[in-house]
Design a protein around this motif. Structure first.
Motif, PDB file in Angstrom:
ATOM      1  N   UNK A 120       0.845  -1.194   0.000  1.00  0.00           N
ATOM      2  CA  UNK A 120       0.000   0.000   0.000  1.00  0.00           C
ATOM      3  C   UNK A 120       0.880   1.245   0.000  1.00  0.00           C
ATOM      4  N   UNK A 121       0.601   2.165  -0.923  1.00  0.00           N
ATOM      5  CA  UNK A 121       1.227   3.486  -0.925  1.00  0.00           C
ATOM      6  C   UNK A 121       0.330   4.393  -0.086  1.00  0.00           C
ATOM      7  N   UNK A 122       0.805   4.743   1.108  1.00  0.00           N
ATOM      8  CA  UNK A 122      -0.036   5.460   2.071  1.00  0.00           C
ATOM      9  C   UNK A 122      -0.079   6.965   1.789  1.00  0.00           C
ATOM     10  N   UNK A 123       0.087   7.352   0.552  1.00  0.00           N
ATOM     11  CA  UNK A 123      -0.090   8.742   0.144  1.00  0.00           C
ATOM     12  C   UNK A 123      -1.227   8.782  -0.857  1.00  0.00           C
ATOM     13  N   UNK A 124      -1.752   9.964  -1.084  1.00  0.00           N
ATOM     14  CA  UNK A 124      -2.867  10.082  -2.017  1.00  0.00           C
ATOM     15  C   UNK A 124      -4.149  10.379  -1.281  1.00  0.00           C
ATOM     16  N   UNK A 125      -5.253  10.360  -2.008  1.00  0.00           N
ATOM     17  CA  UNK A 125      -6.541  10.664  -1.394  1.00  0.00           C
ATOM     18  C   UNK A 125      -6.992   9.498  -0.517  1.00  0.00           C
ATOM     19  N   UNK A 126      -7.978   9.788   0.337  1.00  0.00           N
ATOM     20  CA  UNK A 126      -8.509   8.766   1.233  1.00  0.00           C
ATOM     21  C   UNK A 126      -9.017   7.552   0.454  1.00  0.00           C
ATOM     22  N   UNK A 127      -9.746   7.817  -0.638  1.00  0.00           N
ATOM     23  CA  UNK A 127     -10.308   6.723  -1.427  1.00  0.00           C
ATOM     24  C   UNK A 127      -9.198   5.948  -2.146  1.00  0.00           C
ATOM     25  N   UNK A 128      -8.171   6.634  -2.620  1.00  0.00           N
ATOM     26  CA  UNK A 128      -7.063   5.955  -3.291  1.00  0.00           C
ATOM     27  C   UNK A 128      -6.361   4.973  -2.344  1.00  0.00           C
ATOM     28  N   UNK A 129      -6.047   5.425  -1.138  1.00  0.00           N
ATOM     29  CA  UNK A 129      -5.347   4.566  -0.179  1.00  0.00           C
ATOM     30  C   UNK A 129      -6.252   3.417   0.253  1.00  0.00           C
ATOM     31  N   UNK A 130      -7.511   3.715   0.546  1.00  0.00           N
ATOM     32  CA  UNK A 130      -8.462   2.674   0.945  1.00  0.00           C
ATOM     33  C   UNK A 130      -8.643   1.651  -0.172  1.00  0.00           C
ATOM     34  N   UNK A 160     -13.170   5.699   7.923  1.00  0.00           N
ATOM     35  CA  UNK A 160     -13.697   6.250   9.169  1.00  0.00           C
ATOM     36  C   UNK A 160     -12.602   6.938   9.974  1.00  0.00           C
ATOM     37  N   UNK A 161     -11.351   6.496   9.811  1.00  0.00           N
ATOM     38  CA  UNK A 161     -10.241   7.151  10.523  1.00  0.00           C
ATOM     39  C   UNK A 161     -10.033   8.577  10.031  1.00  0.00           C
ATOM     40  N   UNK A 162     -10.562   8.889   8.863  1.00  0.00           N
ATOM     41  CA  UNK A 162     -10.439  10.228   8.279  1.00  0.00           C
ATOM     42  C   UNK A 162     -11.725  11.026   8.452  1.00  0.00           C
ATOM     43  N   UNK A 163     -12.844  10.360   8.318  1.00  0.00           N
ATOM     44  CA  UNK A 163     -14.162  11.006   8.427  1.00  0.00           C
ATOM     45  C   UNK A 163     -14.905  10.347   9.583  1.00  0.00           C
ATOM     46  N   UNK A 252     -15.239   4.773  -4.513  1.00  0.00           N
ATOM     47  CA  UNK A 252     -15.703   6.089  -4.950  1.00  0.00           C
ATOM     48  C   UNK A 252     -17.228   6.114  -5.040  1.00  0.00           C
ATOM     49  N   UNK A 253     -17.804   5.095  -5.647  1.00  0.00           N
ATOM     50  CA  UNK A 253     -19.265   5.039  -5.733  1.00  0.00           C
ATOM     51  C   UNK A 253     -19.883   4.860  -4.354  1.00  0.00           C
ATOM     52  N   UNK A 254     -19.238   4.068  -3.489  1.00  0.00           N
ATOM     53  CA  UNK A 254     -19.781   3.813  -2.159  1.00  0.00           C
ATOM     54  C   UNK A 254     -19.833   5.085  -1.316  1.00  0.00           C
ATOM     55  N   UNK A 255     -18.718   5.842  -1.297  1.00  0.00           N
ATOM     56  CA  UNK A 255     -18.710   7.052  -0.463  1.00  0.00           C
ATOM     57  C   UNK A 255     -19.668   8.096  -1.028  1.00  0.00           C
ATOM     58  N   UNK A 259     -23.080   9.738   0.858  1.00  0.00           N
ATOM     59  CA  UNK A 259     -23.126  11.161   1.124  1.00  0.00           C
ATOM     60  C   UNK A 259     -21.823  11.743   1.628  1.00  0.00           C
ATOM     61  N   UNK A 260     -20.701  11.077   1.329  1.00  0.00           N
ATOM     62  CA  UNK A 260     -19.386  11.546   1.773  1.00  0.00           C
ATOM     63  C   UNK A 260     -18.430  11.631   0.585  1.00  0.00           C
ATOM     64  N   UNK A 261     -18.879  12.264  -0.498  1.00  0.00           N
ATOM     65  CA  UNK A 261     -18.029  12.323  -1.680  1.00  0.00           C
ATOM     66  C   UNK A 261     -16.794  13.186  -1.472  1.00  0.00           C
ATOM     67  N   UNK A 262     -16.715  13.918  -0.352  1.00  0.00           N
ATOM     68  CA  UNK A 262     -15.503  14.675  -0.059  1.00  0.00           C
ATOM     69  C   UNK A 262     -14.292  13.766   0.131  1.00  0.00           C
ATOM     70  N   UNK A 263     -14.537  12.498   0.475  1.00  0.00           N
ATOM     71  CA  UNK A 263     -13.439  11.560   0.665  1.00  0.00           C
ATOM     72  C   UNK A 263     -12.720  11.232  -0.640  1.00  0.00           C
ATOM     73  N   UNK A 264     -13.357  11.544  -1.763  1.00  0.00           N
ATOM     74  CA  UNK A 264     -12.718  11.317  -3.058  1.00  0.00           C
ATOM     75  C   UNK A 264     -11.534  12.259  -3.247  1.00  0.00           C
ATOM     76  N   UNK A 265     -11.606  13.448  -2.653  1.00  0.00           N
ATOM     77  CA  UNK A 265     -10.529  14.432  -2.817  1.00  0.00           C
ATOM     78  C   UNK A 265      -9.765  14.730  -1.531  1.00  0.00           C
ATOM     79  N   UNK A 266     -10.257  14.263  -0.392  1.00  0.00           N
ATOM     80  CA  UNK A 266      -9.577  14.487   0.886  1.00  0.00           C
ATOM     81  C   UNK A 266      -8.292  13.668   0.955  1.00  0.00           C
TER      82      UNK A 266
END
Length: 282
Positions: A120-130, A160-163, A252-255, A259-266
């Protein structure tokens, strides 16, 4: 008419495709728990099905994990223990719903998990890492069953650790049209996993007239939709990347549905922060 070859033997799904040949004499089953099936489409060929080894229920698992856990780094051990807890919860829930013990096909291979985490590359957006975390845990297939459900739940812990308070939509309700999107992601994941391990055999099947390989539970793999002209190492890399992309699309579709599409860019958090979150949640 579709020319189908079964990947899992239709009479017993414990047996899966292990070898294909046009020369019946090439197949020897001495010392193996195996079955042989004859197919004849454009050309005649034979498929060897072998038993994957383990059978029984979760109660039959060897659960002495202390030595394996002791060999892990403290961070890997925390993630692995949480994965086991998730698996145990899923097993209990599944057995309660289905009123029978969950069948197993292999032993738990905890030693695979640190290698999955290391990819896992632990950099990037929340959705990318997840998405990476979910994908690599599925690809490593450390558990005897429920690898997808367990890996999805681990991805949820990461998000959930982020949101705070994040949870996926209820996949099992009609309100989220579950069968038309969630199940197709899982089916395509299983197609990619199967093709990834079997490009050589599937390429030969295609040459001999097969157009569809059928996994258990009726999941069909249309061979024309996948690049089979790859070496084993190329296939592992190519379809591994495709699987990570699929998992990221799923999250991405799940978040978004949750109702948490901000996780796509966070921005995501690193491994250390995630482990600290897991430890605090115990």
């Amino acid at each position: 008419m579709t020319a189908r070859v079964y990947y899992h033997h239709p009479d017993d799904s414990h047996y899966s495709l292990a070898y294909v040949t046009q020369d019946r004499d090439e197949i020897t089953t001495a010392g193996q728990d195996a079955m042989i099936e004859h197919y004849d489409f454009e050309e005649e060929f034979f498929v060897l099905y072998t038993n994957r080894g383990a059978s029984g229920t979760v109660e039959d698992l060897d659960v002495a994990f202390e030595d394996t856990l002791d060999e892990m780094s403290s961070q890997d051990r925390t993630i692995t223990v949480r994965l086991l807890q998730i698996f145990e919860e899923i097993v209990e829930e599944t057995e309660l719903e289905e009123e029978e013990k969950l069948e197993i096909y292999k032993q738990i291979e905890l030693e695979r998990i640190p290698d999955a985490i290391a990819r896992v590359d632990w950099t990037g957006t929340a959705v990318d890492v997840a998405g990476q975390l979910m994908s690599t845990l599925i690809l490593k297939h450390a558990l005897p069953n429920a690898n997808h459900r367990t890996s999805i739940s681990m991805a949820q812990w990461y998000l959930e650790s982020i949101e705070t308070g994040f949870s996926f939509p209820d996949f099992a309700t009609e309100a989220y049209d579950w069968k038309t999107w969630f199940n197709e992601y899982i089916s395509e994941s299983k197609r990619l996993l199967t093709v990834r391990r079997n490009t050589t055999a599937f390429s030969l099947l295609s040459e001999w007239g097969c157009d569809t390989v059928v996994r258990k539970n009726g999941i069909e793999i249309s061979l024309a939709e996948y690049d089979l002209d790859l070496t084993r190492s190329e296939a592992l890399a190519h379809y591994g990347d495709a699987h990570t992309e699929l998992c990221t699309d799923f999250l991405t579709e799940s978040v978004t549905r949750a109702g948490h599409d901000e996780l796509v860019s966070t921005d995501g958090i690193g491994k250390g922060e995630f482990v600290s979150f897991l430890e605090a949640a115990e």
